[in-house]
Design a protein around this motif. Structure first.
Motif, PDB file in Angstrom:
ATOM      1  N   HIS A  38       0.851  -1.199   0.000  1.00 37.48           N
ATOM      2  CA  HIS A  38       0.000   0.000   0.000  1.00 37.48           C
ATOM      3  C   HIS A  38       0.889   1.252   0.000  1.00 37.48           C
ATOM      4  O   HIS A  38       0.720   2.138  -0.831  1.00 37.48           O
ATOM      5  N   ARG A  80       4.318   0.929   9.322  1.00 42.64           N
ATOM      6  CA  ARG A  80       2.893   0.936   9.699  1.00 42.64           C
ATOM      7  C   ARG A  80       2.040   1.358   8.500  1.00 42.64           C
ATOM      8  O   ARG A  80       1.194   2.253   8.593  1.00 42.64           O
ATOM      9  N   ASP A  82      -0.378   0.054   7.205  1.00 38.92           N
ATOM     10  CA  ASP A  82      -1.821  -0.140   7.430  1.00 38.92           C
ATOM     11  C   ASP A  82      -2.483   1.085   8.082  1.00 38.92           C
ATOM     12  O   ASP A  82      -3.706   1.190   8.092  1.00 38.92           O
ATOM     13  N   GLN A  83      -1.682   2.011   8.605  1.00 38.92           N
ATOM     14  CA  GLN A  83      -2.220   3.232   9.220  1.00 38.92           C
ATOM     15  C   GLN A  83      -2.405   4.368   8.211  1.00 38.92           C
ATOM     16  O   GLN A  83      -2.978   5.409   8.530  1.00 38.92           O
ATOM     17  N   GLU A 106      -3.186  -3.742  -1.501  1.00 38.20           N
ATOM     18  CA  GLU A 106      -3.163  -4.095  -0.069  1.00 38.20           C
ATOM     19  C   GLU A 106      -2.163  -5.188   0.170  1.00 38.20           C
ATOM     20  O   GLU A 106      -1.922  -6.004  -0.674  1.00 38.20           O
TER      21      GLU A 106
END
Ligand code: SF4
Length: 106
Positions: A38, A80, A82-83, A106
């Motif tokens: 991502h 991180r 995913d943040q 993703e």
């Protein structure tokens, strides 16, 4: 040369490091490939400028040491990812276009 925005099609995922996908080719210490999906950082382009790490509003990045890499001896890892809130600040601020962000990956 900027990071290839289609790296997930044009490169092979060769493993994982610190929970992040690694996209080859990889031949350490000189060739390190891309980290993250991502939020992707091309370690072979990154010069360790650090503006992304300082300015990311949600603290996605961490420093990692990459001794003997020709572009720089430390890189920003999208630890991180995913943040990420897809603000695109890191993409805009990177002086060597080493970062690509795409929420559809993703
Ligand atoms: S796009 Fe924004 S939130 Fe996502 S890693 Fe870059 S600076 Fe951080």
């Amino acid at each position: 040369m900027a990071i290839d925005p289609n790296f997930d099609v044009n490169r092979e995922q060769v493993g994982e490091e610190n929970g992040l996908d690694v996209w080859g080719p990889v031949d350490p210490p000189k060739k390190l490939g891309i980290r993250g999906t991502h939020v992707a950082v091309d370690y072979d382009i990154c010069v360790g400028d650090g503006a992304c790490l300082e300015d990311c509003p949600v603290d996605v990045f961490s420093w990692v040491d990459t001794p003997d890499h020709p572009a720089s001896e430390k890189k920003v890892e999208p630890t991180r990812e995913d943040q990420c809130i897809d603000c695109m600040l890191c993409v805009d601020i990177c002086p060597v276009d080493a970062i690509d962000v795409d929420a559809s990956r993703e």
